[in-house]
Design a protein around this motif. Sequence first.
Motif, PDB file in Angstrom:
ATOM      1  N   ILE A  72       0.887  -1.165   0.000  1.00 50.45           N
ATOM      2  CA  ILE A  72       0.000   0.000   0.000  1.00 50.45           C
ATOM      3  C   ILE A  72       0.925   1.216   0.000  1.00 50.45           C
ATOM      4  CG2 ILE A  72      -1.737   1.312   1.255  1.00 50.45           C
ATOM      5  CD1 ILE A  72      -2.878  -1.247   2.303  1.00 50.45           C
ATOM      6  N   PRO A  73       1.204   1.766  -1.181  1.00 51.16           N
ATOM      7  CA  PRO A  73       2.187   2.847  -1.289  1.00 51.16           C
ATOM      8  C   PRO A  73       1.792   4.114  -0.534  1.00 51.16           C
ATOM      9  CG  PRO A  73       1.759   1.868  -3.437  1.00 51.16           C
ATOM     10  CD  PRO A  73       0.704   1.351  -2.499  1.00 51.16           C
ATOM     11  N   VAL A  74       2.596   4.472   0.430  1.00 53.80           N
ATOM     12  CA  VAL A  74       2.431   5.729   1.160  1.00 53.80           C
ATOM     13  C   VAL A  74       3.477   6.697   0.613  1.00 53.80           C
ATOM     14  CG1 VAL A  74       2.639   6.874   3.393  1.00 53.80           C
ATOM     15  CG2 VAL A  74       1.524   4.642   3.239  1.00 53.80           C
ATOM     16  N   LEU A  75       3.017   7.823   0.092  1.00 52.81           N
ATOM     17  CA  LEU A  75       3.917   8.801  -0.512  1.00 52.81           C
ATOM     18  C   LEU A  75       4.058  10.006   0.414  1.00 52.81           C
ATOM     19  CD1 LEU A  75       2.614   8.694  -4.209  1.00 52.81           C
ATOM     20  CD2 LEU A  75       4.295   7.209  -3.081  1.00 52.81           C
ATOM     21  N   CYS A  76       5.077   9.976   1.245  1.00 56.17           N
ATOM     22  CA  CYS A  76       5.306  11.074   2.176  1.00 56.17           C
ATOM     23  C   CYS A  76       5.858  12.287   1.434  1.00 56.17           C
ATOM     24  CB  CYS A  76       6.295  10.658   3.260  1.00 56.17           C
ATOM     25  SG  CYS A  76       5.621   9.457   4.421  1.00 56.17           S
ATOM     26  N   GLY A  77       5.347  13.453   1.794  1.00 52.27           N
ATOM     27  CA  GLY A  77       5.803  14.680   1.163  1.00 52.27           C
ATOM     28  C   GLY A  77       5.978  15.777   2.185  1.00 52.27           C
ATOM     29  N   TYR A  78       6.507  16.889   1.721  1.00 51.59           N
ATOM     30  CA  TYR A  78       6.745  18.045   2.584  1.00 51.59           C
ATOM     31  C   TYR A  78       6.202  19.291   1.898  1.00 51.59           C
ATOM     32  CZ  TYR A  78       9.214  21.827   4.990  1.00 51.59           C
ATOM     33  OH  TYR A  78       9.517  22.972   5.670  1.00 51.59           O
ATOM     34  N   ASP A 107      19.964  13.366   1.147  1.00 49.66           N
ATOM     35  CA  ASP A 107      20.844  12.223   0.923  1.00 49.66           C
ATOM     36  C   ASP A 107      21.521  12.405  -0.437  1.00 49.66           C
ATOM     37  OD1 ASP A 107      19.038  11.446  -1.069  1.00 49.66           O
ATOM     38  OD2 ASP A 107      18.157   9.818   0.108  1.00 49.66           O
ATOM     39  N   ASP A 108      22.308  11.422  -0.841  1.00 50.04           N
ATOM     40  CA  ASP A 108      23.077  11.538  -2.084  1.00 50.04           C
ATOM     41  C   ASP A 108      22.195  11.590  -3.321  1.00 50.04           C
ATOM     42  OD1 ASP A 108      25.401  11.496  -0.592  1.00 50.04           O
ATOM     43  OD2 ASP A 108      25.742   9.342  -0.844  1.00 50.04           O
ATOM     44  N   ASN A 109      20.941  11.149  -3.194  1.00 48.82           N
ATOM     45  CA  ASN A 109      20.026  11.151  -4.336  1.00 48.82           C
ATOM     46  C   ASN A 109      19.069  12.343  -4.328  1.00 48.82           C
ATOM     47  OD1 ASN A 109      20.980   8.650  -5.462  1.00 48.82           O
ATOM     48  ND2 ASN A 109      19.906   7.581  -3.809  1.00 48.82           N
ATOM     49  N   GLY A 110      19.284  13.279  -3.409  1.00 46.87           N
ATOM     50  CA  GLY A 110      18.456  14.479  -3.389  1.00 46.87           C
ATOM     51  C   GLY A 110      17.146  14.335  -2.658  1.00 46.87           C
ATOM     52  N   ASN A 111      17.004  13.286  -1.841  1.00 44.83           N
ATOM     53  CA  ASN A 111      15.798  13.125  -1.032  1.00 44.83           C
ATOM     54  C   ASN A 111      15.931  13.951   0.243  1.00 44.83           C
ATOM     55  OD1 ASN A 111      14.272  10.944  -2.535  1.00 44.83           O
ATOM     56  ND2 ASN A 111      16.237   9.900  -2.218  1.00 44.83           N
ATOM     57  N   LEU A 112      14.867  14.638   0.581  1.00 44.50           N
ATOM     58  CA  LEU A 112      14.879  15.530   1.741  1.00 44.50           C
ATOM     59  C   LEU A 112      14.412  14.821   3.002  1.00 44.50           C
ATOM     60  CD1 LEU A 112      15.141  18.464   2.871  1.00 44.50           C
ATOM     61  CD2 LEU A 112      12.709  18.750   2.308  1.00 44.50           C
ATOM     62  N   THR A 115      12.199   5.267   2.808  1.00 50.10           N
ATOM     63  CA  THR A 115      11.610   5.321   4.143  1.00 50.10           C
ATOM     64  C   THR A 115      12.298   6.358   5.017  1.00 50.10           C
ATOM     65  OG1 THR A 115      11.024   2.976   4.014  1.00 50.10           O
ATOM     66  CG2 THR A 115      11.061   3.969   6.202  1.00 50.10           C
ATOM     67  N   GLY A 116      11.481   7.228   5.614  1.00 49.31           N
ATOM     68  CA  GLY A 116      12.014   8.272   6.476  1.00 49.31           C
ATOM     69  C   GLY A 116      12.213   9.590   5.776  1.00 49.31           C
ATOM     70  N   SER A 117      12.213   9.569   4.428  1.00 53.60           N
ATOM     71  CA  SER A 117      12.434  10.801   3.680  1.00 53.60           C
ATOM     72  C   SER A 117      11.115  11.392   3.202  1.00 53.60           C
ATOM     73  CB  SER A 117      13.336  10.550   2.467  1.00 53.60           C
ATOM     74  OG  SER A 117      12.571  10.167   1.324  1.00 53.60           O
ATOM     75  N   ASN A 118      11.194  12.633   2.717  1.00 53.61           N
ATOM     76  CA  ASN A 118      10.040  13.297   2.124  1.00 53.61           C
ATOM     77  C   ASN A 118      10.206  13.449   0.623  1.00 53.61           C
ATOM     78  OD1 ASN A 118       8.183  14.273   4.481  1.00 53.61           O
ATOM     79  ND2 ASN A 118      10.277  14.658   5.151  1.00 53.61           N
ATOM     80  N   GLY A 119      11.076  12.661   0.045  1.00 54.74           N
ATOM     81  CA  GLY A 119      11.234  12.634  -1.400  1.00 54.74           C
ATOM     82  C   GLY A 119      12.016  13.800  -1.970  1.00 54.74           C
ATOM     83  N   GLN A 120      11.954  13.916  -3.288  1.00 54.24           N
ATOM     84  CA  GLN A 120      12.703  14.926  -4.014  1.00 54.24           C
ATOM     85  C   GLN A 120      11.804  16.108  -4.386  1.00 54.24           C
ATOM     86  OE1 GLN A 120      14.073  12.592  -7.323  1.00 54.24           O
ATOM     87  NE2 GLN A 120      15.550  11.435  -6.101  1.00 54.24           N
ATOM     88  N   PRO A 121      12.398  17.280  -4.630  1.00 53.85           N
ATOM     89  CA  PRO A 121      11.600  18.456  -4.993  1.00 53.85           C
ATOM     90  C   PRO A 121      10.816  18.249  -6.283  1.00 53.85           C
ATOM     91  CG  PRO A 121      13.820  19.102  -4.337  1.00 53.85           C
ATOM     92  CD  PRO A 121      13.829  17.609  -4.461  1.00 53.85           C
ATOM     93  N   LEU A 122       9.604  18.813  -6.327  1.00 49.61           N
ATOM     94  CA  LEU A 122       8.829  18.805  -7.554  1.00 49.61           C
ATOM     95  C   LEU A 122       9.523  19.686  -8.584  1.00 49.61           C
ATOM     96  CD1 LEU A 122       5.144  19.254  -6.274  1.00 49.61           C
ATOM     97  CD2 LEU A 122       6.449  17.151  -6.559  1.00 49.61           C
TER      98      LEU A 122
END
Length: 394
Positions: free
Chosen positions: A162-168, A243-248, A187-194
Motif C-alpha cells: 500500500i504505497p504511502v507517498l510522504c511529502g513536505y 541524501d546523495d540522491n536528493g531526497n529531503l 523510508t524516512g524521507s520526504n522525497g525529491q523536490p517537484l
Amino acid sequence: TISQHDKILDFTDQDISLAFLPLSHVFERSWTFYVLSRGGKNVYLQDTNRIKQAISACKPSTLCVVPRFLEKVYSAIQEQASKGSKLKQTIFSWAINVGTQKFEVSQDRRKNSLWLVLQYRVADKLVFRKLQNALGGQLKFMPCGGAALEANVASFFHAIDIPVLCGYGMTETTATVTCNTITNRVTGSNGQPLSGMEVKLGLDNEILIRGDTVMRGYYNRPADTAASFSKGWLKTGDAGEFDDNGNLYITDRIKELMKTSNGKYIAPQRVEGKVACCPFIEQVAIVADARNYVTALIVPAFEALDSWAKEKGIRYESPLELLRHSHVVEHFEQRLKDLQQELAGFEKIKKFTLLPTAFSIEEGLITPTLKLRRKKIYETYAKEIQAMYTKKMA
C-alpha cells in the motif's frame, strides 16, 4: 501545481479520492482541486468517525492522510496479529519480511529471485490481500503529510504493498514542495523536490524554498513577510538534510524544539511518534521545555483499554476510575518502556498523566489536521503538568 503533480502521479478520470481531512487545510484543499482538474471523483466525508465504513463503501483509489491515521491503522493491525495463534503470528512476521524484500526489489535496491517471487505470491494470498481489502482493495497510493511519519510505520505499509507517498510542504508553498513517488520511496524521507521547486539548506540547516507556488507574502503583514524571507527564499522554520540522491529529510522542527533545563534539545514529534504507535494510546503531548525531565499527557484509546481491562477482570464505574487503577498505570508504564527503547535517556518520558477526555478541535487543543496546539494544551492542563514535577521521582 497541476503540471508538477502530473509528472509524478498516476491519477486518471477513472479514479476516486476520499476526502476526510478538513478542506480548510491546504493539503486536502489543493489535492481535491487536483482531483477535479484530472476529471476524477471526490467523495467527501464529514464524520471522520465513519472513515472505515466510507472506505468500504467507495473503495477509493487514493486518500490524503496524516501520520496519525496510519499509526492507528498500523497499531490496530499489530494488536490483532498479536492475538492470533503462534502459527498465525509466525506467518504474519514472515509475510512482512517477504514484503519488505519485494519492496526493495521494486525500488531497484535489491535483486529479484524466483524464490522471492514464489514466497511473495503466498504472502500476498495469505496476508497482504486481506489487509489491502480492509482499506478498500483499490488503493493506488496515499499522499501523506502534515507531520513526520515513523519509519517502522512507513516500512510496514510499503511491505504490504500500500504505497504511502510522504511529502513536505506548507500553506505558504501551496502544499507540496517535495514528495516520494511510486518508484522513489525512501523510508524516512520526504522525497525529491517537484519540478520548478528550488530547495536548499541555510543557517542551522534550515530548509529554504523558492518557486512559482511560493506565496508573495502575508496579507497586510509586511513585518511578518519580511521576517519569513531571506534574499527571495522562504524560510520554513524546519531543519533538514539531503541524501546523495536528493531526497529531503526533516531532522528538526526548529520552531518546536524543546530545551530541557539540562541543556538538551528534544524534538517532541520524534518522541510522540514513537509512543503514538501503541494501540492503547490515542493522543500524546510531551512536556520538556525548561524542565529537568520529560513528562507526557496521554489520552488512552478507551475502546482498546476497555477490552484489555475486561480481559484482566478490572471493574470500574467511570473512565477516571479506570485510569487511576494501579494495574492500568502499570500497563502504560510497561508500554512506554517498550516503545522508548530506541530513544536516548534524556528523551524518554519519565512520568505521565492519563487523561479522561481527548484533545479536541472544539476546545482549541488540536488543529483540523490533528496537530497539537501545545500552548493551549499546557494552559488547560497546567495543574496536571505541575503535579508531575512536584511529585518525587520513583
